[in-house]
Scaffold this active site. Sequence first.
Site, short mmCIF file in Angstrom:
data_model
loop_
_atom_site.label_atom_id
_atom_site.label_comp_id
_atom_site.label_asym_id
_atom_site.label_seq_id
_atom_site.Cartn_x
_atom_site.Cartn_y
_atom_site.Cartn_z
NE ARG A 221 -19.51 -28.16 -3.20
CZ ARG A 221 -20.29 -27.08 -3.03
NH1 ARG A 221 -21.53 -27.10 -3.43
NH2 ARG A 221 -19.80 -25.99 -2.46
CG HIS A 269 -23.23 -25.62 -8.61
ND1 HIS A 269 -22.13 -26.32 -8.19
CD2 HIS A 269 -23.66 -24.94 -7.52
CE1 HIS A 269 -21.89 -26.07 -6.90
NE2 HIS A 269 -22.82 -25.22 -6.48
P1 NDP Z 1 -24.15 -26.78 7.37
O1 NDP Z 1 -22.75 -26.99 7.78
O2 NDP Z 1 -24.97 -25.74 8.05
O3 NDP Z 1 -24.95 -28.17 7.53
C1 NDP Z 1 -24.39 -29.39 7.24
C2 NDP Z 1 -25.29 -30.49 7.79
O4 NDP Z 1 -24.76 -31.76 7.39
C3 NDP Z 1 -25.35 -30.51 9.32
O5 NDP Z 1 -26.66 -30.84 9.76
C4 NDP Z 1 -24.39 -31.65 9.68
O6 NDP Z 1 -24.68 -32.32 10.89
C5 NDP Z 1 -24.63 -32.59 8.53
N1 NDP Z 1 -23.49 -33.52 8.38
C6 NDP Z 1 -22.21 -33.23 8.08
N2 NDP Z 1 -21.45 -34.34 8.08
C7 NDP Z 1 -22.29 -35.36 8.40
C8 NDP Z 1 -22.11 -36.74 8.60
N3 NDP Z 1 -20.91 -37.33 8.45
N4 NDP Z 1 -23.18 -37.49 8.94
C9 NDP Z 1 -24.39 -36.92 9.11
N5 NDP Z 1 -24.64 -35.58 8.96
C10 NDP Z 1 -23.59 -34.83 8.60
O7 NDP Z 1 -24.13 -26.54 5.80
P2 NDP Z 1 -25.19 -25.77 4.88
O8 NDP Z 1 -26.54 -26.26 5.22
O9 NDP Z 1 -24.95 -24.32 4.91
O10 NDP Z 1 -24.75 -26.28 3.42
C11 NDP Z 1 -24.77 -27.65 3.10
C12 NDP Z 1 -24.06 -27.90 1.78
O11 NDP Z 1 -24.88 -27.48 0.70
C13 NDP Z 1 -22.76 -27.15 1.55
O12 NDP Z 1 -21.69 -27.77 2.24
C14 NDP Z 1 -22.60 -27.20 0.04
O13 NDP Z 1 -21.89 -28.37 -0.33
C15 NDP Z 1 -24.05 -27.32 -0.45
N6 NDP Z 1 -24.46 -26.10 -1.18
C16 NDP Z 1 -24.85 -26.22 -2.48
C17 NDP Z 1 -25.27 -25.10 -3.18
C18 NDP Z 1 -25.75 -25.21 -4.59
O14 NDP Z 1 -25.99 -24.20 -5.24
N7 NDP Z 1 -25.96 -26.41 -5.10
C19 NDP Z 1 -25.30 -23.78 -2.56
C20 NDP Z 1 -24.91 -23.79 -1.17
C21 NDP Z 1 -24.49 -24.91 -0.53
P3 NDP Z 1 -24.56 -31.54 12.31
O15 NDP Z 1 -25.74 -30.59 12.30
O16 NDP Z 1 -24.71 -32.61 13.32
O17 NDP Z 1 -23.23 -30.84 12.29
C1 OXD Z 2 -21.90 -23.06 -2.13
C2 OXD Z 2 -22.22 -23.26 -3.52
O1 OXD Z 2 -21.33 -23.94 -1.51
O2 OXD Z 2 -22.49 -22.27 -4.22
O3 OXD Z 2 -22.24 -21.98 -1.61
O4 OXD Z 2 -22.26 -24.41 -4.00
#
Ligand code: NDP
Ligand code: OXD
Length: 306
Positions: A221, A269
């Site tokens: 993001r 995006h």
């Molecule tokens: P997940 O919830 O599966 O993974 C999130 C990861 O971030 C986990 O490993 C989590 O740790 C870690 N995390 C969260 N908070 C912290 C913190 N404070 N400190 C350290 N690590 C942290 O999410 P996804 O992998 O499915 O998606 C990730 C993000 O990608 C989405 O939230 C979205 O914003 C973005 N996204 C962007 C897209 C685009 O087109 N650009 C498309 C899809 C998603 P833990 O494993 O310990 O919980």
């Molecule tokens: C998502 C995205 O969070 O599209 O899935 O950014």
Amino acid sequence: MKITFCCSDTKPEPWLDGLSAALPDAQVSLWQPGAPPADYAVVWAPPQAFFDEQPQLRAIFNTGAGVDALMKLNLPAGVPVIRLDDAGMSVQMAEYVCHALIRHFREFDGYEADMALGQWSYRKPRDRAEFPVGILGLGVLGERVARAVAQFDFPVNGWSRSPKPLVGVKCFAGTDQLPAFLAASKVLVCLLPLTSETRDIMNHQNLSHLQAGGYVINVARGGNLVDDDLLALLDSGHLAGATLDVFRTEPLPPEHAFWQHPKICLTPHTSARTLRSESIGQIAQKMAALQRGESVAGVVDRGQGY
Ligand code: NDP
Ligand code: OXD
């Protein structure tokens, strides 16, 4: 069972038709102000008024992986929020990040510039051992990206909130280990959710910990990155470049400095798009499971914000 659909960024008809086909017993309708209450909501960035008028929801399905837009709203208490769990996004993310990484590492941008000038010139091969890749976030998407990057023999580091033992990835966890993770990395990939803890995490101080000549790939993001801090570190030479897919304001305003910056590559995006049929399939399966009283994966921890 009644399903209401409210997604701000997509044509509703194919979703309404797809959900009706996948759940033939359900009544599926497009939300409008004053619409009757439903049992399940399928949403992307809905207005607050949507939830104000939905007193009997049993679950809220988000048509993306990130729930930051939803977490800003006043959601009904106790109603589970369920996000997309991969649904075809992780392979897209892996190809996007590997492409950006390899484009930078192999200097394809330089060869494109040479080609435009009609120049046949080689660059010296680089040593991938000197390009350790650090992945912020080792969730559904981050883990898949880490595995894909490791296939190309780059050293891979990963950082998450809770410790993650992943074969082939040097894993770091928690705020205490963030500086060591950054110091061990030259290319930084952000795949964190946007929460109060991760907002602005790619700031001047943290980005300065990256190895000299660092490269930033932000596919999470825009709010995870402090734009001016990135620009300052690119201009000082500490960072060599960035590939950015997400921005604080989208679409990126025409006057924003990122557009014209020679060291920045932008996309709108699009690194991992929501694939309609995969997403409808996943949502429909989970709704049916909830109806049977079963538990489902991808339920958001509303306290943590992801
Ligand atoms: P997940 O919830 O599966 O993974 C999130 C990861 O971030 C986990 O490993 C989590 O740790 C870690 N995390 C969260 N908070 C912290 C913190 N404070 N400190 C350290 N690590 C942290 O999410 P996804 O992998 O499915 O998606 C990730 C993000 O990608 C989405 O939230 C979205 O914003 C973005 N996204 C962007 C897209 C685009 O087109 N650009 C498309 C899809 C998603 P833990 O494993 O310990 O919980
Ligand atoms: C998502 C995205 O969070 O599209 O899935 O950014």
